[in-house]
Design a protein around this motif. Sequence first.
Motif, PDB file in Angstrom:
ATOM      1  N   LYS A 234      -3.034   0.406  -2.005  1.00 30.66           N
ATOM      2  CA  LYS A 234      -3.862  -0.650  -2.595  1.00 30.66           C
ATOM      3  C   LYS A 234      -5.281  -0.611  -2.022  1.00 30.66           C
ATOM      4  N   LYS A 235      -5.354  -0.543  -0.702  1.00 27.61           N
ATOM      5  CA  LYS A 235      -6.648  -0.567  -0.021  1.00 27.61           C
ATOM      6  C   LYS A 235      -7.487   0.654  -0.395  1.00 27.61           C
ATOM      7  N   VAL A 236      -6.863   1.830  -0.354  1.00 28.98           N
ATOM      8  CA  VAL A 236      -7.613   3.058  -0.630  1.00 28.98           C
ATOM      9  C   VAL A 236      -8.065   3.088  -2.098  1.00 28.98           C
ATOM     10  N   SER A 237      -7.213   2.611  -3.008  1.00 30.61           N
ATOM     11  CA  SER A 237      -7.600   2.567  -4.428  1.00 30.61           C
ATOM     12  C   SER A 237      -8.832   1.686  -4.615  1.00 30.61           C
ATOM     13  N   ASP A 238      -8.793   0.503  -4.023  1.00 29.79           N
ATOM     14  CA  ASP A 238      -9.936  -0.418  -4.133  1.00 29.79           C
ATOM     15  C   ASP A 238     -11.185   0.183  -3.497  1.00 29.79           C
ATOM     16  N   ASP A 239     -11.005   0.762  -2.321  1.00 27.07           N
ATOM     17  CA  ASP A 239     -12.149   1.315  -1.594  1.00 27.07           C
ATOM     18  C   ASP A 239     -12.784   2.480  -2.349  1.00 27.07           C
ATOM     19  N   MET A 240     -11.961   3.329  -2.933  1.00 25.57           N
ATOM     20  CA  MET A 240     -12.492   4.475  -3.673  1.00 25.57           C
ATOM     21  C   MET A 240     -13.337   3.992  -4.843  1.00 25.57           C
ATOM     22  N   ASP A 241     -12.829   2.986  -5.558  1.00 26.56           N
ATOM     23  CA  ASP A 241     -13.583   2.451  -6.692  1.00 26.56           C
ATOM     24  C   ASP A 241     -14.916   1.862  -6.241  1.00 26.56           C
ATOM     25  N   GLY A 242     -14.921   1.299  -5.035  1.00 24.58           N
ATOM     26  CA  GLY A 242     -16.127   0.645  -4.541  1.00 24.58           C
ATOM     27  C   GLY A 242     -17.007   1.539  -3.681  1.00 24.58           C
ATOM     28  N   PHE A 243     -16.748   2.856  -3.683  1.00 23.06           N
ATOM     29  CA  PHE A 243     -17.529   3.795  -2.865  1.00 23.06           C
ATOM     30  C   PHE A 243     -17.422   3.484  -1.373  1.00 23.06           C
ATOM     31  N   LYS A 244     -16.307   2.826  -0.966  1.00 20.89           N
ATOM     32  CA  LYS A 244     -16.148   2.521   0.461  1.00 20.89           C
ATOM     33  C   LYS A 244     -15.262   3.593   1.082  1.00 20.89           C
ATOM     34  N   PHE A 245     -15.801   4.800   1.132  1.00 17.59           N
ATOM     35  CA  PHE A 245     -15.002   5.935   1.595  1.00 17.59           C
ATOM     36  C   PHE A 245     -14.664   5.817   3.076  1.00 17.59           C
ATOM     37  N   ASN A 246     -15.571   5.222   3.856  1.00 15.93           N
ATOM     38  CA  ASN A 246     -15.321   5.135   5.300  1.00 15.93           C
ATOM     39  C   ASN A 246     -14.109   4.259   5.600  1.00 15.93           C
ATOM     40  N   THR A 247     -13.986   3.129   4.901  1.00 21.02           N
ATOM     41  CA  THR A 247     -12.834   2.266   5.179  1.00 21.02           C
ATOM     42  C   THR A 247     -11.561   2.828   4.539  1.00 21.02           C
ATOM     43  N   THR A 307      -3.671  17.757  -9.847  1.00 26.10           N
ATOM     44  CA  THR A 307      -3.312  17.385 -11.221  1.00 26.10           C
ATOM     45  C   THR A 307      -2.338  16.204 -11.228  1.00 26.10           C
ATOM     46  N   GLN A 308      -2.060  15.635 -10.036  1.00 28.44           N
ATOM     47  CA  GLN A 308      -1.145  14.493  -9.961  1.00 28.44           C
ATOM     48  C   GLN A 308      -1.867  13.207 -10.346  1.00 28.44           C
ATOM     49  N   SER A 309      -1.076  12.227 -10.796  1.00 30.15           N
ATOM     50  CA  SER A 309      -1.648  10.900 -11.022  1.00 30.15           C
ATOM     51  C   SER A 309      -1.947  10.268  -9.667  1.00 30.15           C
ATOM     52  N   TRP A 310      -2.907   9.386  -9.668  1.00 30.20           N
ATOM     53  CA  TRP A 310      -3.222   8.654  -8.442  1.00 30.20           C
ATOM     54  C   TRP A 310      -2.034   7.753  -8.090  1.00 30.20           C
ATOM     55  N   PRO A 311      -1.652   7.682  -6.811  1.00 30.37           N
ATOM     56  CA  PRO A 311      -0.505   6.848  -6.420  1.00 30.37           C
ATOM     57  C   PRO A 311      -0.695   5.384  -6.837  1.00 30.37           C
ATOM     58  N   GLU A 312       0.416   4.737  -7.153  1.00 27.68           N
ATOM     59  CA  GLU A 312       0.349   3.324  -7.534  1.00 27.68           C
ATOM     60  C   GLU A 312       1.058   2.485  -6.489  1.00 27.68           C
ATOM     61  N   TRP A 313       0.552   1.276  -6.291  1.00 27.94           N
ATOM     62  CA  TRP A 313       1.202   0.408  -5.314  1.00 27.94           C
ATOM     63  C   TRP A 313       1.971  -0.686  -6.029  1.00 27.94           C
ATOM     64  N   ASP A 314       2.954  -1.210  -5.309  1.00 27.55           N
ATOM     65  CA  ASP A 314       3.763  -2.310  -5.812  1.00 27.55           C
ATOM     66  C   ASP A 314       3.402  -3.527  -4.959  1.00 27.55           C
ATOM     67  N   GLU A 315       2.880  -4.538  -5.635  1.00 28.25           N
ATOM     68  CA  GLU A 315       2.382  -5.721  -4.922  1.00 28.25           C
ATOM     69  C   GLU A 315       3.473  -6.339  -4.036  1.00 28.25           C
ATOM     70  N   SER A 316       4.717  -6.359  -4.541  1.00 27.21           N
ATOM     71  CA  SER A 316       5.781  -7.000  -3.755  1.00 27.21           C
ATOM     72  C   SER A 316       6.142  -6.153  -2.532  1.00 27.21           C
ATOM     73  N   LEU A 317       6.012  -4.834  -2.664  1.00 25.29           N
ATOM     74  CA  LEU A 317       6.302  -3.979  -1.509  1.00 25.29           C
ATOM     75  C   LEU A 317       5.162  -4.011  -0.492  1.00 25.29           C
ATOM     76  N   ALA A 318       3.958  -4.337  -0.980  1.00 26.29           N
ATOM     77  CA  ALA A 318       2.805  -4.402  -0.077  1.00 26.29           C
ATOM     78  C   ALA A 318       2.744  -5.736   0.660  1.00 26.29           C
ATOM     79  N   ALA A 319       3.505  -6.726   0.149  1.00 27.19           N
ATOM     80  CA  ALA A 319       3.388  -8.079   0.707  1.00 27.19           C
ATOM     81  C   ALA A 319       3.984  -8.175   2.107  1.00 27.19           C
TER      82      ALA A 319
END
Length: 383
Positions: A234-247, A307-319
């Motif tokens: 979840k964090k890496v997906s959000d960060d990548m979209d926001g150009f927050k590569f360092n975090t 060529t793989q899809s980007w990993p997906e997170w499950d909100e309930s598993l992340a909780a």
Amino acid sequence: IPIIYCPECGEVPVPDDELPVVLPEDAEFLPTGESPLALHEGFVNVPCPDCGRPSKRETDTMDTFVDSSWYFLRYASAGFQDGPFDPEAIKKWNPVDQYTGGVEHAVMHLLYARFFTKALRDLGLIDFDEPFVRLFNQGTIIYQHQKMSKSRGNVIAPDDYVSEVGADVVRSYLMFLGPWEAGGDWSDSGINGVARWANRVWEVANRDSSELDHSPVNENSVRDVQRALHKTIKKVSDDMDGFKFNTAIASLMELTNTLTQAWERSDLTSDAWNEAVSNLVAMMAPITPYLSEELWEATGHESSVHTQSWPEWDESLAADETITLVVQVNGRLRDRIEVPVGIEEDTAKETALTSPKIQPHIQGKNVSKVIYVPGRLVNIVAG
Ligand SMILES: [Zn+2]
């Protein structure tokens, strides 16, 4: 610039079937302040395309800004032969979704690119107004708190580092050393830290996970690794979209640590381990493409990680797992609050004190004591 100057007809464009104007290989470069083409008789002197009178070619060449003002249109159909760009390809690929570059481009290149775009739009050749939908300026990487410059002799040559630690590590370090828009200070200890991380991932991914099946499994440990994995995706997906590569990289490092510790405890299933490792490698693919490709194969996958899809997170598993804390004021029950398992004492007290249901009971009073019974209650003494 394909123009011929005729004494009679004036400025005559070079006919289409003579384009492009191929430059001579044997032009002499002399310090005349003029284009070297001007001294090349064979190139300069041509008959006028209209009347045949002796005429002269334009010897100025186009500035590179002319190319950078519309290359993004040509890139969409680089092999197209029937014009500057294929209108169908333009519809599919343009305008550019995301542009990134140095802020110094704001006053020249980007301005020219916008001008070209608007002129081509007015000519009816494209149907959008802006060449780039989003712009994100990168910061500057400095060295020892100074701008790198040849005169100071403090220029870091990436090639030396690439041959020492590899392109993946150099790239990761550039993404890691500061916020993308801020840049940062290059340091050798910093790049060594990233190199150590890459090596640790290499070790982690090359372990024989079937070894885990010989020791007892702790379900909490399995759940912890799973939670860490889904939080990281979840964090890496959000960060990548926001150009927050360092975090994003910091989160991947954290996940690597979680895996290292889990391996030492040897108390999770090989399935849980394999899932976490595969996703770690997949998330690293845009950052460390070579390493990830090797490890993708080493962990038993076929075809390319890219060529793989980007990993997906499950909100309930992340909780986080939560518990209910009872909050008392002067021994009387006033609230129940949901908090994460393993909440720190300070955070538990703070959460209780700022609860909207508790506020009226302590407002204007002097809170003399806050008692925390881990996992059970917070008692506020106020008078
Ligand atoms: Zn003429």
